[in-house]
Design an enzyme around this catalytic site. Structure first.
Site, short mmCIF file in Angstrom:
data_model
loop_
_atom_site.label_atom_id
_atom_site.label_comp_id
_atom_site.label_asym_id
_atom_site.label_seq_id
_atom_site.Cartn_x
_atom_site.Cartn_y
_atom_site.Cartn_z
N GLU A 1 0.81 -1.24 0.00
CA GLU A 1 0.00 0.00 0.00
C GLU A 1 0.84 1.28 0.00
O GLU A 1 0.61 2.17 0.81
CB GLU A 1 -0.95 -0.02 1.20
CG GLU A 1 -1.84 -1.25 1.21
CD GLU A 1 -2.68 -1.40 2.47
OE1 GLU A 1 -2.70 -0.48 3.30
OE2 GLU A 1 -3.31 -2.46 2.63
N GLU B 1 -5.85 -10.95 -0.75
CA GLU B 1 -6.68 -10.66 0.44
C GLU B 1 -8.16 -10.61 0.07
O GLU B 1 -8.86 -9.64 0.38
CB GLU B 1 -6.24 -9.34 1.08
CG GLU B 1 -4.75 -9.25 1.38
CD GLU B 1 -4.34 -7.99 2.13
OE1 GLU B 1 -5.21 -7.26 2.62
OE2 GLU B 1 -3.11 -7.74 2.21
O1 G3I Z 1 -4.28 -7.70 19.40
C1 G3I Z 1 -4.86 -6.46 19.86
C2 G3I Z 1 -5.58 -6.70 21.15
O2 G3I Z 1 -4.63 -7.07 22.13
C3 G3I Z 1 -6.32 -5.42 21.55
O3 G3I Z 1 -7.06 -5.66 22.69
C4 G3I Z 1 -7.25 -4.97 20.43
C5 G3I Z 1 -7.92 -3.63 20.74
O4 G3I Z 1 -8.41 -3.03 19.56
O5 G3I Z 1 -6.48 -4.79 19.27
C6 G3I Z 1 -5.85 -5.96 18.83
O6 G3I Z 1 -5.12 -5.68 17.69
C7 G3I Z 1 -5.88 -5.49 16.52
C8 G3I Z 1 -5.39 -6.50 15.48
O7 G3I Z 1 -6.02 -6.27 14.25
C9 G3I Z 1 -5.68 -7.96 15.90
O8 G3I Z 1 -7.03 -8.15 15.99
C10 G3I Z 1 -5.64 -4.08 16.01
O9 G3I Z 1 -6.24 -3.16 16.90
C11 G3I Z 1 -6.25 -3.92 14.64
O10 G3I Z 1 -5.88 -2.65 14.11
C12 G3I Z 1 -5.71 -4.99 13.72
O11 G3I Z 1 -6.36 -4.86 12.51
C13 G3I Z 1 -5.73 -5.51 11.41
C14 G3I Z 1 -5.42 -4.46 10.33
O12 G3I Z 1 -4.92 -5.09 9.17
C15 G3I Z 1 -4.35 -3.47 10.81
O13 G3I Z 1 -3.16 -4.15 11.03
C16 G3I Z 1 -6.69 -6.55 10.86
O14 G3I Z 1 -6.83 -7.61 11.82
C17 G3I Z 1 -6.15 -7.12 9.56
O15 G3I Z 1 -7.13 -7.94 8.96
C18 G3I Z 1 -5.85 -5.98 8.60
O16 G3I Z 1 -5.28 -6.54 7.44
C19 G3I Z 1 -4.95 -5.60 6.39
C20 G3I Z 1 -3.69 -6.13 5.71
O17 G3I Z 1 -2.67 -6.31 6.68
C21 G3I Z 1 -3.24 -5.17 4.61
N1 G3I Z 1 -4.31 -4.92 3.67
C22 G3I Z 1 -5.59 -4.51 4.25
C23 G3I Z 1 -6.04 -5.50 5.32
C24 G3I Z 1 -7.38 -5.12 5.89
O18 G3I Z 1 -7.28 -3.89 6.56
#
Ligand code: G3I
Length: 392
Positions: A163, A269
């Site tokens: 990205e 994805e």
């Molecule tokens: O693990 C923590 C947890 O300890 C905490 O309590 C909670 C509170 O919000 O957050 C948890 O972490 C979250 C994590 O996902 C695991 O669930 C983060 O806040 C959250 O921002 C994170 O979101 C991920 C996002 O990328 C940002 O990294 C999504 O799961 C994941 O599906 C998404 O994937 C992205 C790809 O990497 C890149 N392309 C787009 C795609 C969708 O956004």
């Protein structure tokens, strides 16, 4: 048995076996996704942290049954594996690699360099001042070296940069770009080539790859890298799509355009945001989320109406018809999650709504989309000519 009979058996047995295979393909649907797409493209999914913590997680059983490629949804992101200087969380990535190895599944490394989920310390010195170009390139190299040393032999495919290009084709104004300059993507690929084993596969990965601006910028970059011998081995089209957009024509045009670069396409994805995001398009995690309401969260209890299930199945069918047309150029198609409960779309762009983007429902049961995909695929792939046996 005399020699003539043996010779006859040796000649006829393979024919009979292949005839049976053809008849099987014509008469019955394959029962798993990996069987359905065998010989066309690898079919994959993501594994999240919750699954890795529980050996009996229902999604792991589905993973073993249906998928031959797996991506860790978050475990390798900079902020997750290395949240502060010198602190490393290897448990989840190690479990991911162990699961893949034990089950003979190909693994994908997501993601080396991404503006999101990279902690601030990466860009700063000990006093909190911004790093200069060389220092940041040094930190990127350290990360690549760490991942290559620990996982380079187990994980062949890596999303090297994620990205980094905007909808209009310009470069995203990230801290990587601000500090390193406009050659950030090139430097990232050069570092990956230096640090990882020679047979690694390096991808540039992005969302909204059907948008003309981003698409032509990615194609120009790939052609430029190839011309200058900078190793890039594939184009990652994320595929976070909705029910209406992009259109099938837009998807096919994009597949055609990316195919012309002559490096493989990976659909990295895939999911379909059934509930929609009319105010947004793409998968930009930086946008503000909105709270769930009765209006934007119409099926909060996990009950997806049969009519909706059917619509989702049809859209997946159309998308896979398009993907199959380009299967010579597509290396892999990966779903972003396994069952609906795993999906990031339950939290984005509406926080806490119940979405239905994947092939297995919130209880891990197959949805109409899975059934129709398996059936549809067997029809699309059924031999058009009558089999040689049928004509005799
Ligand atoms: O693990 C923590 C947890 O300890 C905490 O309590 C909670 C509170 O919000 O957050 C948890 O972490 C979250 C994590 O996902 C695991 O669930 C983060 O806040 C959250 O921002 C994170 O979101 C991920 C996002 O990328 C940002 O990294 C999504 O799961 C994941 O599906 C998404 O994937 C992205 C790809 O990497 C890149 N392309 C787009 C795609 C969708 O956004």
């Amino acid at each position: 048995m005399n020699k003539t009979i043996l010779l006859l058996l040796a000649t006829l047995t393979p024919l009979a076996i292949s005839a049976c295979t053809l008849l099987k393909r014509e008469n019955t649907s394959p029962s798993t996704l990996k069987e359905a797409f065998e010989g066309r493209f690898a079919i994959g999914a993501t594994i999240g942290k919750a699954m890795l913590q529980d050996d009996n997680h229902p999604s792991l059983l589905i993973a073993k049954q249906h998928f031959i490629a797996l991506t860790a949804e978050n475990a390798f992101k900079w902020a997750v594996i290395n949240p502060s200087p010198g602190q490393y969380n290897f448990t989840a990535p190690d479990q991911f690699v162990g699961f893949g190895k034990n089950n003979g599944i190909q693994l994908v490394g997501h993601v080396l360099f991404w503006h999101s989920q990279t902690p601030d310390w990466v860009f700063e010195d000990l006093q909190g001042n911004p790093l200069d170009r060389d220092a940041l390139l040094g930190r990127m190299r350290e990360r690549a070296k760490m991942l290559a040393t620990r996982y380079g032999d187990s994980i062949k495919v890596w999303d090297v940069v994620n990205e980094a290009i905007n909808d209009d084709g310009s470069l995203r104004n990230s801290k990587f770009n601000q500090i390193i300059g406009d050659d950030f993507i090139e430097q990232a690929f050069r570092i990956a080539k230096d640090e990882f084993p020679k047979d690694s596969i390096f991808l540039y990965n992005d969302y909204s790859m059907t948008k003309p601006g981003r698409q032509s910028a990615v194609i120009s970059m790939v052609n430029d890298f190839k011309a200058r011998n900078i190793k890039i081995d594939g184009i990652g089209m994320q595929g976070h799509w909705s029910m209406e957009t992009p259109t099938i024509i837009e998807i096919e045009k994009s597949l055609q355009a990316f195919s012309e670069t002559q490096i493989p396409i990976h659909i990295t994805e895939l999911d379909l945001d059934y509930l929609g995001r009319s105010q947004f398009f793409g998968a930009n995690v930086d946008i503000e989320t909105l709270p769930a309401t009765l209006e934007n969260n119409p099926f909060p209890d996990g009950n997806f109406p049969p009519t909706a299930d059917k619509r989702l199945a049809e859209r997946y069918g159309q998308i896979f018809s398009a993907l199959l047309k380009y299967s010579d150029n597509i290396e892999r198609v990966t779903f972003w999650g396994i069952n609906d409960s795993d999906s990031w779309l339950n939290d984005w762009p509406i926080k806490g709504r119940t979405n239905y983007p994947l092939l297995f429902n919130h209880n891990g049961q197959p949805k109409a989309a899975l059934e129709s995909l398996l059936k549809h695929v067997s029809q699309v792939l059924a031999p058009k000519e009558p089999s040689p046996i049928a004509t005799h």
